[in-house]
Design a protein around this motif. Structure first.
Motif, mmCIF file in Angstrom:
data_model
loop_
_atom_site.group_PDB
_atom_site.id
_atom_site.type_symbol
_atom_site.label_atom_id
_atom_site.label_comp_id
_atom_site.label_asym_id
_atom_site.label_seq_id
_atom_site.Cartn_x
_atom_site.Cartn_y
_atom_site.Cartn_z
ATOM 1 N N PRO A 404 0.812 -1.235 0.000
ATOM 2 C CA PRO A 404 0.000 0.000 0.000
ATOM 3 C C PRO A 404 0.838 1.274 0.000
ATOM 4 O O PRO A 404 0.417 2.273 -0.604
ATOM 5 N N GLN A 405 2.010 1.274 0.626
ATOM 6 C CA GLN A 405 2.765 2.524 0.708
ATOM 7 C C GLN A 405 3.167 3.068 -0.656
ATOM 8 O O GLN A 405 3.503 4.241 -0.790
ATOM 9 N N TRP A 406 3.161 2.207 -1.678
ATOM 10 C CA TRP A 406 3.584 2.637 -3.009
ATOM 11 C C TRP A 406 2.415 2.894 -3.947
ATOM 12 O O TRP A 406 2.605 3.087 -5.152
ATOM 13 N N LEU A 407 1.217 2.844 -3.406
ATOM 14 C CA LEU A 407 0.040 3.001 -4.263
ATOM 15 C C LEU A 407 -0.355 4.474 -4.380
ATOM 16 O O LEU A 407 -0.800 5.085 -3.419
ATOM 17 N N GLU A 408 -0.154 5.003 -5.565
ATOM 18 C CA GLU A 408 -0.573 6.372 -5.888
ATOM 19 C C GLU A 408 -1.278 6.315 -7.234
ATOM 20 O O GLU A 408 -0.830 5.610 -8.144
ATOM 21 N N LYS A 409 -2.327 7.079 -7.361
ATOM 22 C CA LYS A 409 -3.065 7.062 -8.630
ATOM 23 C C LYS A 409 -2.184 7.556 -9.781
ATOM 24 O O LYS A 409 -1.396 8.492 -9.623
ATOM 25 N N LEU A 410 -2.304 6.898 -10.893
ATOM 26 C CA LEU A 410 -1.583 7.330 -12.092
ATOM 27 C C LEU A 410 -2.485 8.290 -12.851
ATOM 28 O O LEU A 410 -3.370 7.878 -13.605
ATOM 29 N N GLN A 411 -2.262 9.567 -12.640
ATOM 30 C CA GLN A 411 -3.066 10.607 -13.285
ATOM 31 C C GLN A 411 -2.225 11.311 -14.341
ATOM 32 O O GLN A 411 -1.130 11.777 -14.038
ATOM 33 N N PRO A 412 -2.719 11.422 -15.555
ATOM 34 C CA PRO A 412 -1.977 12.174 -16.572
ATOM 35 C C PRO A 412 -1.734 13.608 -16.111
ATOM 36 O O PRO A 412 -2.542 14.114 -15.304
ATOM 37 N N PRO A 413 -0.695 14.269 -16.606
ATOM 38 C CA PRO A 413 0.201 13.771 -17.660
ATOM 39 C C PRO A 413 1.116 12.643 -17.176
ATOM 40 O O PRO A 413 1.615 12.697 -16.057
ATOM 41 N N LEU A 414 1.315 11.664 -18.064
ATOM 42 C CA LEU A 414 2.127 10.498 -17.739
ATOM 43 C C LEU A 414 3.385 10.463 -18.604
ATOM 44 O O LEU A 414 3.406 10.979 -19.719
ATOM 45 N N VAL A 415 4.389 9.821 -18.041
ATOM 46 C CA VAL A 415 5.667 9.635 -18.738
ATOM 47 C C VAL A 415 5.896 8.132 -18.877
ATOM 48 O O VAL A 415 5.565 7.370 -17.976
ATOM 49 N N ALA A 416 6.469 7.708 -19.994
ATOM 50 C CA ALA A 416 6.844 6.293 -20.150
ATOM 51 C C ALA A 416 8.318 6.213 -20.527
ATOM 52 O O ALA A 416 8.758 6.863 -21.479
ATOM 53 N N LEU A 417 9.061 5.432 -19.752
ATOM 54 C CA LEU A 417 10.470 5.196 -20.072
ATOM 55 C C LEU A 417 10.588 3.897 -20.847
ATOM 56 O O LEU A 417 9.893 2.921 -20.535
ATOM 57 N N ASP A 418 11.454 3.864 -21.837
ATOM 58 C CA ASP A 418 11.698 2.612 -22.562
ATOM 59 C C ASP A 418 12.718 1.801 -21.772
ATOM 60 O O ASP A 418 13.890 2.154 -21.695
ATOM 61 N N VAL A 419 12.284 0.702 -21.166
ATOM 62 C CA VAL A 419 13.199 -0.123 -20.365
ATOM 63 C C VAL A 419 13.447 -1.478 -21.044
ATOM 64 O O VAL A 419 13.777 -2.463 -20.389
ATOM 65 N N THR A 420 13.275 -1.501 -22.360
ATOM 66 C CA THR A 420 13.536 -2.722 -23.123
ATOM 67 C C THR A 420 15.033 -3.037 -23.117
ATOM 68 O O THR A 420 15.836 -2.158 -23.442
ATOM 69 N N PRO A 421 15.415 -4.266 -22.753
ATOM 70 C CA PRO A 421 16.836 -4.616 -22.843
ATOM 71 C C PRO A 421 17.353 -4.338 -24.252
ATOM 72 O O PRO A 421 16.680 -4.644 -25.239
ATOM 73 N N GLY A 422 18.517 -3.727 -24.314
ATOM 74 C CA GLY A 422 19.104 -3.438 -25.609
ATOM 75 C C GLY A 422 18.696 -2.083 -26.152
ATOM 76 O O GLY A 422 19.179 -1.679 -27.212
ATOM 77 N N ARG A 423 17.786 -1.394 -25.465
ATOM 78 C CA ARG A 423 17.344 -0.082 -25.965
ATOM 79 C C ARG A 423 17.601 1.014 -24.953
ATOM 80 O O ARG A 423 16.763 1.888 -24.749
ATOM 81 N N GLY A 424 18.740 0.969 -24.334
ATOM 82 C CA GLY A 424 19.094 2.081 -23.477
ATOM 83 C C GLY A 424 19.333 1.769 -22.017
ATOM 84 O O GLY A 424 20.335 2.178 -21.457
ATOM 85 N N PRO A 425 18.431 1.032 -21.373
ATOM 86 C CA PRO A 425 18.596 0.923 -19.926
ATOM 87 C C PRO A 425 19.861 0.151 -19.540
ATOM 88 O O PRO A 425 20.267 -0.786 -20.225
ATOM 89 N N PHE A 426 20.425 0.581 -18.451
ATOM 90 C CA PHE A 426 21.584 -0.076 -17.863
ATOM 91 C C PHE A 426 21.109 -1.395 -17.260
ATOM 92 O O PHE A 426 20.240 -1.417 -16.397
ATOM 93 N N ILE A 427 21.661 -2.497 -17.745
ATOM 94 C CA ILE A 427 21.273 -3.795 -17.217
ATOM 95 C C ILE A 427 22.520 -4.545 -16.752
ATOM 96 O O ILE A 427 23.197 -5.208 -17.542
ATOM 97 N N PRO A 428 22.842 -4.417 -15.473
ATOM 98 C CA PRO A 428 24.010 -5.114 -14.942
ATOM 99 C C PRO A 428 23.727 -6.607 -14.782
ATOM 100 O O PRO A 428 22.573 -7.014 -14.616
#
Lengths: 498, 498
Positions: A404-428
């Motif tokens: 519950p402590q992490w539950l906050e409504k997702l109200q626009p404006p919204l942002v989406a990060l591309d976390v696809t492996p191989g498309r930018g994110p650091f994946i150790p």
């Protein structure tokens, strides 16, 4: 497919072919990281002479490169846990670590680790490792303050919290604004160097083991200044030479999924030498397919209030789990793209403090707009967010069970990060397989019979940590230092061979 | 954790300690299933004397227990493929099998298998294996007619069909209403027995390998009528002793996730003996964590029109994939329950023809009602079905990419089967790890150096099949028979030792 390696540096030599010994020692240790250092201290304190052979020019290994949190608890709590008001039960720690290791858990090893964990804490403190009696409240991948205690895993998250009472067990060294690793290895190194019974040879490469006619390990061949030296180890050889994450061929063969990551975590010596030397005398290597691969989507901690979705617009994991668990479940999805969706507020100072380095893939004044930008099926993300927001309002994430402590409504404006492996994110990534050992550090063969004279610790052994899906920060250095001590004690208790 | 096995039957003996040879042969083969039988034929035909040692009282192994489809194609097509109008390209077969094997694919082994696959077909035909030139249209797990060809994998399904032109490659023996396995092994056994150069010893247990001072395998110790016999193998020993699915300890250690299944697929001799014997002389065992675990949700083929959901009401895989792929993705979900949802029409004669044996968990005159019965989050399944039905109407499954031929609207009344592992459904499993070999069948050590005199084939080796997520029926018997032949040829071409 033909054999490309004509010579194999790790094949054992027969003692009967050794004409002379260049070095004689009770215990020979390969590698001077956290495991090797702790093994040396214990063996020396038990009355053995010790020689450490380290490839690099200085001690350190991967422990020195790490943040050096140490996962400890149980038995009512360490001094720090108690001071911070946490009473940790051994059985809760065992339950958590067993779930964390997955079906391949080694029950005996986990029990030994947990039952002796507060003693291990005291042992480290007695050797000068400083821990402050303070609790770091904020969710963090690494503690950038000098606080001594924090949650470093999925203890408070589903499904762990439902099975074992959560307790923070990540012990952080008292050092401000820096990784604890260098300080930790400085202290361990000083302890080692202060012991007259220990000799250290830097810039020396371990080549192969030496075995007697009965198959017992009685020494090791090393190369120093272009010369091969025969080392007699009267009580045994302890392999603390790290894992194999830097050996591309071994990773491709044993843990190919790790190549979805883009940043191997380890030191240049993590080429599997220790594991291969063990295998060359019949040791079992287990859990070799498993690796830690992660998606360090926090900090900031507010990221936890966002949601991770696949290319169907579906959530598939509770976002309050440790980042390694996130990575493990992400890789198991049939999905070509992944996004982390959150509000502008939750995004906060992401660009400044993030380890992940993912790029913004889209923004939306409405969920529909974001769906279009991300080329998601119309209605898919809308539905996910609709149910999520309903759950947030009711105070319970009925689907993925984020706390519950992490539950906050997702109200626009919204942002989406591309976390696809191989498309930018650091994946150790790093490996989790190694030589099979008893809790004592004795190396065993596929039938679990010990190989006399051979011990392994740290990442060269397959320790208590066996699954990315349950990894917690501090388990690696915890396991390295504890298993190093076990191996040092066991070798020092062995009879001297002739 | 202490060592419970005081004696280890698989440890090698030194040739220098062998006082006499009870049996002398060029090639010794352990196990008389599909791999051992084909190895014997090839070795004998190349001029070697052969002795097969089989634990059971008759030939057969797991091949005889199977439906004995054989996965073959490429090179323009086998006779059956061509007669049925399919022109199969080698590169398509290689692409499919490479995707199927996953990141741990052995490129050289797959290429060798595919390039020689039509030749393998002809070799089997020449030895009397009957295949009818007819195509079985219906989707089936096993072909219960005498048709010679059918699709047995995920060739027509996403993501395979997008990368490699689909072609049916499952070759089914010409036998009505019965598994092809017994007939196949009858034919292979007749071929073996017709060769004077081959001796067969039944009810004989292989105990351990015999090695010379250089580590080459020169024989094997077997037990017959309570007596140990020393067998000299002048050209080599071929291990065709099956996998380890019947060895609980090995499964728990290497492939613990398989225990989520409830029906090991294998014969009683699949206790890992061959793999352990190989490891005892330094052979590498690879891919030991991988296993086939499946959810045989069809027949009837109409089941494919239903949808598989997790406890969030989400689909997570296209339902037209092979059942092994379904099982692999199911196990990777964080979900406590799984349901297969379909219409009463699609359910059809499920109760009569199903292999799965799953129970009805709920029915609904509306989706809402079914959600309530299944205790799913309100709106979750409704949304999944709403998007699915929209996609069906438009003729494209935009989310999971099930092929159009399986798209039918899900209109109430609906039925849901409980397909949760451990709650009813039949979940067969077997192992996919084994000794690392070259395409020739030569066994290699962790550095891929060959171990002279040692060969492996069938499930004792790690063959072309390496992942449940890409398994297709016919790959196991295909690999067993083909790899058996390769090993038989290679051993027969070896120089005789002294």
């Amino acid at each position: 497919m033909t054999n490309t390696q004509k010579t194999n540096p790790s094949q054992p030599r027969k003692a009967s072919t050794i004409s002379h010994w260049d070095i004689e020692t009770d215990v020979a240790i390969v590698g001077f990281g956290g495991a090797g250092g702790c093994a040396a201290i214990e063996a020396a304190d038990a009355g053995s002479s010790v020689t450490i052979f380290e490839l690099a020019s200085a001690s350190g290994g991967s422990t020195a490169m790490s943040s050096a949190e140490i996962y400890m608890g149980g038995s009512g709590g360490t001094r720090v846990q108690q001071a911070c008001g946490f009473e940790d039960k051994t059985e809760d720690m065992i339950t958590y670590m067993t779930m964390a290791a997955g079906p391949q858990a080694d029950a005996a090893k986990i029990r030994n680790y947990c039952e002796n964990s507060t003693e291990h804490f005291q042992w480290l403190v007695d050797r000068g490792v400083p821990f402050k009696d303070s609790f770091h409240e904020e969710r963090a991948i690494m503690c950038l303050t000098d606080d001594g205690l924090l949650y470093t895993g999925s203890e408070k998250a589903y499904p762990f919290a439902q099975q074992a009472k959560p307790c923070p067990r990540g012990h952080n060294l008292q050092i401000e604004g820096d990784n604890g690793g260098p300080l930790f290895m400085k202290i361990i190194t000083e302890n080692v160097m202060a012991r007259e019974a220990v000799s250290v040879e830097f810039e020396v490469r371990a080549l192969c083991l030496i075995v007697d006619d009965q198959g017992a390990v009685v020494g090791i061949v090393v190369r120093k200044n272009q010369q091969e030296l025969n080392v007699r180890a009267k009580q045994g050889v302890i392999l603390c030479a790290g894992g194999f994450v830097m050996n591309e061929e071994m990773v491709a063969k044993y843990a190919p999924m790790l190549t979805r990551g883009n940043s191997p975590i380890g030191n240049p010596g993590d080429t599997g030498t220790g594991i291969l030397m063990g295998m060359s005398v019949g040791a079992a290597a287990i859990n070799m397919h498993e690796g830690f691969i992660s998606l360090p989507y926090y900090p900031p901690a507010s990221m936890t209030c966002g949601i991770l979705i696949n290319d169907k617009g579906q959530r598939f994991i509770n976002e309050d789990v440790y980042h390694g668990r996130m990575g493990a479940f992400l890789l198991a999805q049939q999905s070509e793209r992944f996004y982390y969706v959150l509000t502008v507020d939750q995004y906060g100072d992401y660009e400044k403090v993030s380890f992940m380095g993912a790029q913004v893939a889209g923004t939306g004044e409405s969920v529909e707009e974001l769906e279009t930008e991300l080329e998601l099926r119309s209605g898919s993300l809308q539905h996910t967010i609709e149910l999520y927001n309903e759950d947030v309002e009711a105070g319970e994430d009925t689907l993925q069970h984020k706390a519950p402590q992490w539950l906050e409504k997702l109200q626009p404006p919204l942002v989406a990060l591309d976390v696809t492996p191989g498309r930018g994110p650091f994946i150790p990534y790093f490996t989790l397989g190694g030589l099979d050992t008893l809790p004592s550090g004795e190396v065993v063969d596929p039938q679990r019979r010990t190989i006399p004279g051979l011990y392994a610790a740290g990442r060269t052994a397959c320790g208590v940590v066996r699954s990315a899906a349950g990894y917690s920060s501090g388990m690696s250095v915890g396991d390295a230092t504890f298993s190093g001590r076990m191996a040092g004690q066991a070798a020092a208790a062995a009879e001297r061979n002739n």
